[in-house]
Design a protein around this motif. Structure first.
Motif, short mmCIF file in Angstrom:
data_model
loop_
_atom_site.label_atom_id
_atom_site.label_comp_id
_atom_site.label_asym_id
_atom_site.label_seq_id
_atom_site.Cartn_x
_atom_site.Cartn_y
_atom_site.Cartn_z
N UNK A 32 -2.79 1.79 -31.68
CA UNK A 32 -2.84 2.32 -30.31
C UNK A 32 -3.89 1.58 -29.49
N UNK A 33 -4.97 1.20 -30.13
CA UNK A 33 -6.02 0.44 -29.43
C UNK A 33 -5.48 -0.92 -28.97
N UNK A 34 -4.68 -1.56 -29.80
CA UNK A 34 -4.11 -2.86 -29.43
C UNK A 34 -3.14 -2.73 -28.26
N UNK A 35 -2.43 -1.59 -28.18
CA UNK A 35 -1.52 -1.39 -27.05
C UNK A 35 -2.29 -1.24 -25.73
N UNK A 36 -3.45 -0.59 -25.80
CA UNK A 36 -4.24 -0.37 -24.59
C UNK A 36 -5.03 -1.62 -24.19
N UNK A 37 -5.53 -2.37 -25.17
CA UNK A 37 -6.33 -3.57 -24.91
C UNK A 37 -5.44 -4.78 -25.10
N UNK A 38 -5.03 -5.37 -23.97
CA UNK A 38 -4.03 -6.44 -24.03
C UNK A 38 -4.64 -7.82 -24.21
N UNK A 39 -5.93 -7.90 -24.44
CA UNK A 39 -6.57 -9.20 -24.58
C UNK A 39 -6.51 -9.78 -25.97
N UNK A 40 -5.76 -9.16 -26.85
CA UNK A 40 -5.69 -9.66 -28.22
C UNK A 40 -6.62 -8.91 -29.13
N UNK A 41 -6.65 -9.32 -30.38
CA UNK A 41 -7.49 -8.65 -31.37
C UNK A 41 -8.97 -8.97 -31.13
N UNK A 42 -9.85 -8.02 -31.42
CA UNK A 42 -11.29 -8.32 -31.28
C UNK A 42 -11.73 -9.39 -32.26
N UNK A 43 -12.76 -10.13 -31.87
CA UNK A 43 -13.26 -11.20 -32.73
C UNK A 43 -14.00 -10.63 -33.95
N UNK A 44 -14.76 -9.55 -33.73
CA UNK A 44 -15.58 -8.98 -34.80
C UNK A 44 -15.59 -7.47 -34.68
N UNK A 45 -15.60 -6.78 -35.80
CA UNK A 45 -15.76 -5.33 -35.86
C UNK A 45 -16.87 -5.03 -36.86
N UNK A 46 -17.82 -4.16 -36.46
CA UNK A 46 -18.92 -3.75 -37.34
C UNK A 46 -18.71 -2.29 -37.71
N UNK A 47 -18.66 -2.02 -39.00
CA UNK A 47 -18.51 -0.64 -39.48
C UNK A 47 -19.44 -0.44 -40.68
N UNK A 48 -19.47 0.80 -41.17
CA UNK A 48 -20.16 1.05 -42.42
C UNK A 48 -19.22 0.73 -43.59
N UNK A 49 -19.61 1.06 -44.78
CA UNK A 49 -18.83 0.70 -45.97
C UNK A 49 -17.77 1.77 -46.28
N UNK A 50 -16.93 2.06 -45.31
CA UNK A 50 -15.84 3.02 -45.50
C UNK A 50 -14.62 2.27 -46.04
N UNK A 51 -14.16 2.64 -47.24
CA UNK A 51 -13.08 1.90 -47.89
C UNK A 51 -11.77 2.01 -47.12
N UNK A 52 -11.45 3.23 -46.64
CA UNK A 52 -10.20 3.42 -45.91
C UNK A 52 -10.18 2.61 -44.62
N UNK A 53 -11.29 2.59 -43.91
CA UNK A 53 -11.35 1.84 -42.66
C UNK A 53 -11.26 0.34 -42.92
N UNK A 54 -11.87 -0.13 -44.00
CA UNK A 54 -11.81 -1.55 -44.33
C UNK A 54 -10.37 -2.00 -44.58
N UNK A 55 -9.60 -1.19 -45.30
CA UNK A 55 -8.19 -1.54 -45.57
C UNK A 55 -7.39 -1.49 -44.28
N UNK A 56 -7.66 -0.48 -43.44
CA UNK A 56 -6.92 -0.37 -42.17
C UNK A 56 -7.21 -1.55 -41.25
N UNK A 57 -8.44 -2.02 -41.23
CA UNK A 57 -8.78 -3.18 -40.39
C UNK A 57 -8.05 -4.43 -40.88
N UNK A 58 -7.97 -4.62 -42.18
CA UNK A 58 -7.27 -5.79 -42.71
C UNK A 58 -5.77 -5.74 -42.39
N UNK A 59 -5.22 -4.53 -42.24
CA UNK A 59 -3.79 -4.39 -41.90
C UNK A 59 -3.56 -4.57 -40.39
#
Length: 447
Positions: A32-59
């Motif tokens: 949904x974020x990609x649909x709203x932000x039409x400039x393409x994927x972000x260059x970098x994302x900073x998160x904590x060591x959440x395993x579920x979020x890490x897998x979701x970001x790679x997808x």
């Protein structure tokens, strides 16, 4: 999801309610974020060591560099390491993490400290070393992330929004309060835009390059650039190698009683300079080591390739297109900043002309008073007898009067609060009412 604007301020890019923090929920949110932000994927994302979020970001963001928050990792050293090893070798771990500019140097210092501490088989340290490409600055400086290494902006944003909302709010109340907080945040951005539109930052160093950047950069980013320019005066260049295509310099500086050396490579054919500290790639502002080279070569003006648009005052100017290439417009009217700038200039010119004579001042004063009455009527809307009438003009309805909730209790006021409201003072010696410490009965027992 948070980002940084051209003033260096933290802004909200998107937010969502998630009932469960699962991989599927995070993937849905990122899509949904990609649909709203039409400039393409972000260059970098900073998160904590959440395993579920890490897998979701790679997808959802396969080309985005996922960086782990360095604060969350370094804060675990005191818990994961033995107490004696942490007290004795934590300083050396810090130097290996923060004071290295390249990968080989970090690996060498890390292995030396781990061997000295006798922690070569420590499972947590081994796992962190395997993940070093995701959190160690020497491995992540080539990725642009506005100089951030942790999720500190997110933590600060949480504190900001907690001033407006709490878990006791209903859903509707939460939305209203959250919108109010966003309005406050956007107002700060408009104020910064207004200041940059009418004021030019004062330069400390009287140099053509400094004055050039003061007119291009926003006030906050110019201060960071000028700090690098000032520090460049304390850097010393030493020629390392030179051939027909490039020149390599060792740039040394004294910091915290230690001498640190950075390597600057200047490619002659392309007039391009790069530094081993990777500050330009990491922050987007050219570093003091390259500025020291420019000062040595007497380059008066900054080349355009080193001036990023995202730090300029005009960063928001330009067209925003959707997926089909069509221009996206906020509204038919100009933006609030443009309106304010135009009217401010007009008002300033009118005031200057009126000050030339007494008659002009009186005329302007009477006109402004009349205009103020008309604007108040326009703001309040039409009279009550026009509401619901047959007029074809647009009708306005005022907000209803606020009334006290029927189920709301009056609350119980304590004796101390009542005394404070009545202005009754307490004795500082015994704490009772009706006298002060000079008339306190306890003084009778005192010689």
């Amino acid at each position: 999801m948070l980002g940084v604007n051209n003033h260096g301020q933290t802004i909200v890019l998107a937010c969502a309610f998630l009932s469960k923090e699962t991989i599927e929920s995070f993937v849905w949110m990122f899509e949904e974020f990609k649909k709203a932000m039409l400039g393409g994927e972000p260059k970098t994302i900073i998160t904590d060591q959440d395993a579920a979020m890490a897998i979701a970001i790679s997808i959802a963001f396969p080309t985005t560099f996922h960086r782990l928050c360095i604060w969350h990792i370094t804060s675990k050293f005191s818990v994961k390491l033995p107490n004696s090893a942490y007290k004795e070798y934590w300083r050396e771990f810090q130097k290996a993490i923060w004071d290295t500019d390249n990968k080989d140097e970090f690996d060498a210092k890390w292995n030396i400290v781990v061997t000295k501490a006798g922690l070569t088989d420590h499972p947590w340290l081994s796992s962190m070393f395997d993940l070093r490409e995701s959190w160690v600055p020497a491995y992540a400086r080539q990725f642009f992330v506005v100089g951030m290494s942790s999720s500190q902006r997110a933590e600060g944003s949480h504190g900001f929004f907690k001033q407006y909302i709490s878990r006791r709010n209903s859903l509707m109340d939460f939305i209203i309060r959250f919108e109010r907080a966003l309005s406050h945040q956007r107002e700060k951005e408009l104020v910064a835009d207004h200041v940059d539109a009418f004021e030019v930052a004062q330069c400390i160093l009287p140099m053509p390059m400094n004055k050039q950047m003061a007119t291009l950069y926003t006030r906050t980013m110019f201060q960071k650039f000028e700090q690098e320019l000032i520090q460049s005066t304390a850097c010393f260049l030493e020629l390392k190698t030179e051939d027909a295509s490039k020149v390599v310099f060792n740039v040394s500086e004294r910091k915290n009683w230690e001498t640190r050396v950075a390597e600057v490579v200047y490619v002659k054919d392309f007039h391009h300079a790069s530094c081993s500290c990777k500050r330009f790639e990491f922050v987007g502002i050219i570093c003091k080591h390259i500025l020291a080279l420019f000062r040595r070569d007497q380059i008066e003006y900054m080349p355009n390739k080193y001036i990023l648009k995202r730090w300029k005052k005009t960063a928001k100017s330009g067209l925003v297109s959707d997926a089909n290439g069509n221009e996206i417009k906020d509204s038919a009217d100009p933006g609030l900043l443009i309106k304010r700038s135009t009217m401010s200039r007009l008002a300033s010119d009118v005031v200057e002309d009126a000050l030339m004579s007494e008659e002009g001042c009186e005329l302007l004063s009477e006109t402004l008073k009349s205009l103020q009455v008309k604007l108040k009527l326009l703001k309040d809307g039409p009279s009550n007898n026009e509401v619901g009438g047959s007029s074809s003009q647009t009708q306005y309805m005022k907000d209803p009067k606020r009334v006290r909730c029927k189920g709301r209790s009056k609350g119980v006021t304590g004796a101390k609060e009542k005394a404070m409201k009545r202005g009754i003072r307490h004795c500082r010696k015994c704490g009772h009412i009706g006298h002060d410490r000079r008339q306190c009965p306890r003084n009778l027992n005192t010689p």
